[in-house]
Motif scaffolding. Structure first.
Motif, PDB file in Angstrom:
ATOM      1  N   PHE A   1     -46.954  -4.752 -61.383  1.00  8.36           N
ATOM      2  CA  PHE A   1     -46.244  -4.521 -62.644  1.00  8.36           C
ATOM      3  C   PHE A   1     -46.856  -5.360 -63.773  1.00  8.36           C
ATOM      4  O   PHE A   1     -46.639  -5.072 -64.943  1.00  8.36           O
ATOM      5  N   LEU A   2     -47.560  -6.424 -63.409  1.00  7.51           N
ATOM      6  CA  LEU A   2     -48.117  -7.290 -64.455  1.00  7.51           C
ATOM      7  C   LEU A   2     -49.400  -6.696 -65.042  1.00  7.51           C
ATOM      8  O   LEU A   2     -49.721  -6.918 -66.207  1.00  7.51           O
TER       9      LEU A   2
ATOM     10  N   SER B   1     -45.956  -4.144 -55.153  1.00 10.11           N
ATOM     11  CA  SER B   1     -45.795  -5.580 -55.368  1.00 10.11           C
ATOM     12  C   SER B   1     -45.558  -5.840 -56.847  1.00 10.11           C
ATOM     13  O   SER B   1     -46.073  -5.113 -57.694  1.00 10.11           O
ATOM     14  N   VAL B   2     -44.772  -6.885 -57.113  1.00 12.25           N
ATOM     15  CA  VAL B   2     -44.407  -7.148 -58.508  1.00 12.25           C
ATOM     16  C   VAL B   2     -45.652  -7.451 -59.353  1.00 12.25           C
ATOM     17  O   VAL B   2     -45.699  -7.123 -60.535  1.00 12.25           O
ATOM     18  N   HIS B   3     -46.696  -8.031 -58.730  1.00 13.83           N
ATOM     19  CA  HIS B   3     -47.888  -8.322 -59.548  1.00 13.83           C
ATOM     20  C   HIS B   3     -48.524  -7.044 -60.075  1.00 13.83           C
ATOM     21  O   HIS B   3     -49.168  -7.054 -61.111  1.00 13.83           O
TER      22      HIS B   3
END
Lengths: 410, 410
Positions: free
Chosen positions: B177-178, B173-175
């Motif tokens: 990457f955060l 999930s892109v989160h």
């Protein structure tokens, strides 16, 4: 209970929405929602995103605006969504010059310009104009993390532009991955029922559906329209490619440039730009499609309708008169000098040397500049390829506004 | 001006930092910074991140804590950074069970537990304990976008775990990457001069350097330490693999489990766990490294020192006495029945059938359960491989606490 299933008005509306579209995602659900809206006496909320960094509209933009106007005519609410949040951040790493940050005033000014111009196609006073900074500025870092949890890296990397850049080893900053989430979340904030866009926006529009689902909303329907090909007949219309006709260009300019496009392109433009209007031209359009009819008259009609749409009837008349007096007048065969040029050893001639030999340019360098400035036309079509070679045959060649020749190579 | 270049104290400190580390990034810059700090009479700010979802420390955690204590001893400031912002969000998509969201109280309680236990290795009262929610909660969505502009998708996808998951087609999930950005930004907020971590953290620690640079700070030095291998002698020590010795386990348990490891592992543990102490054992360590010396005595010393470290001298004495009385006592040769087993056709025997033949289990199934429960030891080493085959030779085999045999296969 399901009486609405027989409602012919629903069928009519969906047919209007479908008309001229490329894809219509969620049509079946939209039918239900439309029925519910009608029962409640309210319209659908129809979102169209605008890019506040490029406020000058050209014919390409008016395709989707035409679709939006059709939905307004059906009684629905048009929402012009200004992506000011992202426009104001731009590319914070400063790496890409293509997305400079815009100041607040600049965004507001661009948005106002955009709405003014959009008003030539849609009913602007009835449209809702919204800025996504309204909700994005209230978002906390937690909210951003949560938002980003609803989509995967792999799926974002499937988006065409990201896929190409990733494959080519070009850097994609992680913040660029956040922007599609913002665009998708806008649909949540607006409670959009429908989102419109060009086919190049399909990925983002569909992501809006998923993010709405993740936030417990029924997903919007997505209607995509084709991209208008520019005056060159090849590329998508784009200001930066020089193949665009701005809708605020002078009437004479619009008229003349529409007259310069190819017959094939003319038919494609009619199909995308009619937007449910110009019913009287439809049968002629069909004749032309099957190889008969009068292309020149049809092109004049198309040029006139477009000028009418953006500048009114009077301006259209003036533009048409101007075209006949000046443009076609000076292209009349009896005024154009005829020239014979020997074909080269390879049986053709380079455009630049032809321009020099015709006396239109003093040197290859000057000839090249004329081409680059789009001042050279062959058979009414602007030529922008300085490497072009002309085979045996007869060509009407124009350079600038005053130099013409009918050149026979061979 | 550059008098500090001759300062022998700088060399001594850097040598202590380097000792037992795997990598030391930015050592040359750190030397300059250390000189400046000394001139200003202040210490370096040394960051160590802790995971508030796993507050129970085992020997593996104490390797980096030992390094942190060494830096405290040199007069520097230890900062224990609690990643409560991310722990409280967890995996908001709810897809991965491994990162459940923690409640605020839970995070605070876990952090307190962690600091208590860390205090067995470091000087906890002098350490700064910080929670990253302090700055992350103040961050706006703009700030997050800006932060994420300083690193590329491709480089994040090079991180080992992301690379493997992406290659295997597992969703990221892109989160997720955060989170590395948050961890890196913590170094900015803390103005860290040094960050410590295991080698598995190298990527994140180096990202901290880049993000500090992006925010106009001099990048932190990064010191990585090796990962401690667990009691199985194979995998990184980890509670979930069952090969970990928790530092709050009872003294007898710690002592006995240290005694059960292999001689080779014992040397590795000494090297990673000494943390600048136990100088009196160093020469014996060297002898053992070159094949001489007394492994059993050394292992007893290691077991005793570790219990001393976590439970004090008295507890270490008790644990040692208990081990001799109970554990080794019951393994004395005169108490262990001797058995002879025929080697199979292939010259060896499967462990499970040996256990059945010795009468330690009634069936293969029961024998397998004993192995899985880690109740079977051969020559004092716990065996967890039910498929193990024993070649010709003599083995001291134990099952549970009461069944022993000296088995000769052949």
């Amino acid at each position: 209970m399901r009486a609405e299933r027989q409602d012919p008005e629903l069928d009519r509306q969906l047919a209007v929405m479908r008309e001229g579209s490329v894809d219509f995602y969620g049509e079946a659900e939209l039918r239900e929602r439309l029925a519910a809206c009608r029962a409640q006496g309210r319209g659908l909320r129809v979102k169209l995103g605008m890019d506040p960094s490029a406020p000058d509209l050209h014919l390409g933009h008016t395709v989707v605006l035409g679709k939006l106007r059709q939905l307004q005519d059906l009684g629905h609410t048009a929402i012009l969504l200004v992506g000011d949040f992202t426009a104001r951040i731009g590319d914070p790493s400063g790496r890409r010059k293509t997305r400079p940050a815009l100041r607040v005033e600049e965004v507001r000014r661009n948005a106002a310009t955009y709405v003014d111009q959009a008003g030539l196609v849609i009913d602007a006073p009835r449209a809702e104009v919204r800025f996504n900074s309204e909700w994005m500025e209230r978002m906390t870092s937690d909210d951003v993390v949560r938002l980003c949890s609803h989509y995967t890296v792999a799926r974002l990397l499937e988006r065409d532009d990201f896929a190409k850049r990733y494959a080519a080893g070009e850097p994609i900053s992680v913040h660029e991955f956040l922007y599609p989430f913002v665009q998708a979340y806008d649909s949540v904030a607006l409670r959009a029922d429908v989102e419109l866009g060009g086919t190049d926006q399909t990925f983002n529009l569909l992501m809006g559906r998923e993010i709405q689902r993740a936030y417990g909303q029924a997903p919007q329907a997505v209607i995509t329209v084709p991209l208008l090909v520019g005056t060159d007949g090849r590329e998508k219309m784009s200001k930066s490619l020089g193949n665009a006709i701005g809708i605020t260009e002078p009437p004479e300019e619009i008229y003349g440039r529409v007259m310069s496009i190819s017959d094939a392109l003319m038919l494609g433009w009619y199909d995308l730009l009619a937007a449910g209007e110009w019913a009287d031209l439809r049968s002629e359009r069909e004749r032309l499609g099957s190889g008969s009819g009068e292309p020149l008259r049809f092109k004049q009609a198309l040029a006139r309708r477009l000028v009418e749409r953006f500048h009114g009837t009077e301006a259209a008349e003036r533009a048409e008169a101007h075209f006949h007096r000046v443009v076609r007048g000076r292209e009349a065969p009896d005024e154009i000098p005829e020239r014979r040029l020997a074909a080269g050893a390879s049986g053709d001639r380079g455009l630049l040397e032809v321009l020099v030999e015709l006396g239109f340019a003093a040197s290859h360098g000057e000839a090249r500049r004329l081409v680059v400035q789009r001042a050279v036309a062959i058979d009414d079509a602007v030529v922008d390829d300085a490497a072009l070679r002309l085979g045996r045959g007869v060509y009407r060649i124009r350079a600038g506004k005053r130099r013409f020749a009918r050149a026979e190579i061979g």
